[in-house]
Design a protein around this motif. Sequence first.
Motif, PDB file in Angstrom:
ATOM      1  N   PHE A  19      -1.907  87.819  34.999  1.00 49.91           N
ATOM      2  CA  PHE A  19      -0.997  87.501  33.899  1.00 49.91           C
ATOM      3  C   PHE A  19      -1.573  87.991  32.568  1.00 49.91           C
ATOM      4  CE2 PHE A  19       0.676  84.331  30.768  1.00 49.91           C
ATOM      5  CZ  PHE A  19       2.014  84.677  30.860  1.00 49.91           C
ATOM      6  N   ALA A  20      -2.881  87.751  32.356  1.00 50.23           N
ATOM      7  CA  ALA A  20      -3.510  88.170  31.101  1.00 50.23           C
ATOM      8  C   ALA A  20      -3.584  89.694  31.006  1.00 50.23           C
ATOM      9  CB  ALA A  20      -4.905  87.558  30.985  1.00 50.23           C
ATOM     10  N   SER A  21      -3.867  90.364  32.126  1.00 51.24           N
ATOM     11  CA  SER A  21      -3.961  91.828  32.121  1.00 51.24           C
ATOM     12  C   SER A  21      -2.586  92.463  31.900  1.00 51.24           C
ATOM     13  CB  SER A  21      -4.569  92.320  33.434  1.00 51.24           C
ATOM     14  OG  SER A  21      -5.883  91.818  33.597  1.00 51.24           O
ATOM     15  N   TYR A  22      -1.578  91.910  32.566  1.00 51.25           N
ATOM     16  CA  TYR A  22      -0.216  92.410  32.350  1.00 51.25           C
ATOM     17  C   TYR A  22       0.203  92.185  30.892  1.00 51.25           C
ATOM     18  CZ  TYR A  22       4.858  92.576  32.449  1.00 51.25           C
ATOM     19  OH  TYR A  22       6.156  92.872  32.163  1.00 51.25           O
ATOM     20  N   GLY A  23      -0.125  91.005  30.366  1.00 51.92           N
ATOM     21  CA  GLY A  23       0.261  90.683  28.990  1.00 51.92           C
ATOM     22  C   GLY A  23      -0.428  91.564  27.970  1.00 51.92           C
ATOM     23  N   HIS A  24      -1.751  91.794  28.144  1.00 48.74           N
ATOM     24  CA  HIS A  24      -2.436  92.629  27.139  1.00 48.74           C
ATOM     25  C   HIS A  24      -1.924  94.066  27.195  1.00 48.74           C
ATOM     26  CE1 HIS A  24      -5.932  93.944  29.991  1.00 48.74           C
ATOM     27  NE2 HIS A  24      -5.316  95.050  29.617  1.00 48.74           N
ATOM     28  N   ALA A  25      -1.535  94.532  28.401  1.00 47.96           N
ATOM     29  CA  ALA A  25      -0.979  95.879  28.506  1.00 47.96           C
ATOM     30  C   ALA A  25       0.347  95.983  27.759  1.00 47.96           C
ATOM     31  CB  ALA A  25      -0.802  96.262  29.973  1.00 47.96           C
ATOM     32  N   GLU A  26       1.202  94.980  27.938  1.00 46.01           N
ATOM     33  CA  GLU A  26       2.507  95.007  27.266  1.00 46.01           C
ATOM     34  C   GLU A  26       2.341  94.965  25.738  1.00 46.01           C
ATOM     35  OE1 GLU A  26       5.761  95.188  28.624  1.00 46.01           O
ATOM     36  OE2 GLU A  26       4.509  95.893  30.284  1.00 46.01           O
ATOM     37  N   LEU A  27       1.423  94.136  25.260  1.00 45.57           N
ATOM     38  CA  LEU A  27       1.208  94.051  23.813  1.00 45.57           C
ATOM     39  C   LEU A  27       0.605  95.341  23.265  1.00 45.57           C
ATOM     40  CD1 LEU A  27      -0.082  90.405  23.209  1.00 45.57           C
ATOM     41  CD2 LEU A  27       2.161  91.354  22.679  1.00 45.57           C
ATOM     42  N   MET A  28      -0.315  95.922  24.005  1.00 42.64           N
ATOM     43  CA  MET A  28      -0.926  97.171  23.544  1.00 42.64           C
ATOM     44  C   MET A  28       0.066  98.329  23.573  1.00 42.64           C
ATOM     45  SD  MET A  28      -3.956  96.474  22.510  1.00 42.64           S
ATOM     46  CE  MET A  28      -4.764  98.075  22.382  1.00 42.64           C
ATOM     47  N   TYR A  29       0.962  98.350  24.573  1.00 39.69           N
ATOM     48  CA  TYR A  29       2.004  99.380  24.585  1.00 39.69           C
ATOM     49  C   TYR A  29       2.890  99.254  23.339  1.00 39.69           C
ATOM     50  CZ  TYR A  29       0.781  99.908  29.544  1.00 39.69           C
ATOM     51  OH  TYR A  29       0.117 100.108  30.733  1.00 39.69           O
ATOM     52  N   ALA A  30       3.243  97.991  23.014  1.00 39.62           N
ATOM     53  CA  ALA A  30       4.072  97.773  21.821  1.00 39.62           C
ATOM     54  C   ALA A  30       3.318  98.166  20.554  1.00 39.62           C
ATOM     55  CB  ALA A  30       4.499  96.305  21.761  1.00 39.62           C
ATOM     56  N   LEU A  31       2.020  97.843  20.535  1.00 37.96           N
ATOM     57  CA  LEU A  31       1.205  98.176  19.363  1.00 37.96           C
ATOM     58  C   LEU A  31       1.075  99.687  19.191  1.00 37.96           C
ATOM     59  CD1 LEU A  31      -0.638  97.019  17.101  1.00 37.96           C
ATOM     60  CD2 LEU A  31      -2.537  97.220  18.707  1.00 37.96           C
ATOM     61  N   SER A  32       0.977 100.413  20.302  1.00 42.46           N
ATOM     62  CA  SER A  32       0.797 101.865  20.221  1.00 42.46           C
ATOM     63  C   SER A  32       2.003 102.541  19.590  1.00 42.46           C
ATOM     64  CB  SER A  32       0.551 102.444  21.616  1.00 42.46           C
ATOM     65  OG  SER A  32       1.715 102.319  22.429  1.00 42.46           O
ATOM     66  N   ASN A  33       3.159 101.927  19.744  1.00 39.08           N
ATOM     67  CA  ASN A  33       4.373 102.512  19.160  1.00 39.08           C
ATOM     68  C   ASN A  33       4.460 102.296  17.656  1.00 39.08           C
ATOM     69  OD1 ASN A  33       5.314 103.391  21.679  1.00 39.08           O
ATOM     70  ND2 ASN A  33       6.274 101.410  22.099  1.00 39.08           N
ATOM     71  N   GLU A  34       3.645 101.351  17.144  1.00 36.33           N
ATOM     72  CA  GLU A  34       3.757 101.003  15.732  1.00 36.33           C
ATOM     73  C   GLU A  34       2.506 101.320  14.917  1.00 36.33           C
ATOM     74  OE1 GLU A  34       5.226  97.058  15.017  1.00 36.33           O
ATOM     75  OE2 GLU A  34       6.476  97.049  16.816  1.00 36.33           O
ATOM     76  N   LEU A  35       1.305 101.007  15.478  1.00 35.83           N
ATOM     77  CA  LEU A  35       0.115 101.030  14.645  1.00 35.83           C
ATOM     78  C   LEU A  35      -1.039 101.873  15.173  1.00 35.83           C
ATOM     79  CD1 LEU A  35       0.039  97.216  13.735  1.00 35.83           C
ATOM     80  CD2 LEU A  35       0.821  99.090  12.294  1.00 35.83           C
ATOM     81  N   LEU A  36      -1.077 102.190  16.465  1.00 37.46           N
ATOM     82  CA  LEU A  36      -2.223 102.910  17.023  1.00 37.46           C
ATOM     83  C   LEU A  36      -2.036 104.419  16.939  1.00 37.46           C
ATOM     84  CD1 LEU A  36      -3.197 100.946  20.283  1.00 37.46           C
ATOM     85  CD2 LEU A  36      -4.112 100.700  17.974  1.00 37.46           C
TER      86      LEU A  36
END
Length: 308
Positions: free
Chosen positions: A246-263
Amino acid sequence: MDAWFRNKAKEMGVDFFPISWEVVPEEVLLEVMSYGLPTRSRHWSYGQSYQYQKLQGEMGMSKVYELIINSDPSHAFLLETNTDIANIMVIAHCYFHSAYFKNNYLFKQTDRQMVYHAAERAQRVDDYIMQYGIERVEHVMDIALAMDKNIDWNRGIHRKLYPQKQKVYRKKKKSEYDDLYGKDTNGYKEVLINAEFPPHKEYDLLWFLANYADLEPWEKDIFEIIREESYYFYPQYITKICNEGFASYGHAELMYALSNELLSAEEYLEFVKIHERVVQPGSSKLDINPYFLGFTIFNDIKKKWDER
């Protein structure tokens, strides 16, 4: 960045505890990992675990990025030698761990203030060491820790003692020759009920010995301390795959969203490399990485849900 993740996770419907963050050196992180809590009753086995984890890291066989404690608020420890991107991913990972702690059925039944209660118990054990000597205290702890997995979760941490043995009188079938054999002829016989002890198979050995063994009060207290901490850690063993998935899936989803905006592209590539190390399958079919298995399960759930 923390605020961005917090808001984004809430948008995803993730409900978590407040989190207290601390960036620490590797020695501190390994110590908390070995003890399982920031402060806990001292025992030689925790030092052994510390040396094992440290050696694994030095040999490049494993790497610890973070540790988060099941409590309200949750306490998260980040490694100071992590890169910025690694710690950003760890923050996202911890939010989903905290949500799992808060909402999972088993974790809901644990002591949310164990961080403080364990520190109080550690002080009691230190007092016993001062009074009775470390060899006697560690001997009792060795016995109790050898059985720390033998608890009965279904019966719960708070249990009543077995019912007292009782004697009752029941009617018996009278024989015409009872008087010749000197048997009681009043038509009743004494029966002892609850004769077997324990009255049923007992899996909670720590509870049984704490209440029925010939122990001194301080020895009984040590058994009860280790039993209560065993109930606290039990859900972590049982839910390892689901929790880490759950934590690994969640961090992946948040990082994917972050990559579209800030990374930037370079930062995203660094995240992907770290993420791959976390969720790689494992060295063999007999040594499956729980992060990989849990992450795969949650992605499969999402895929089937999206298809529907």
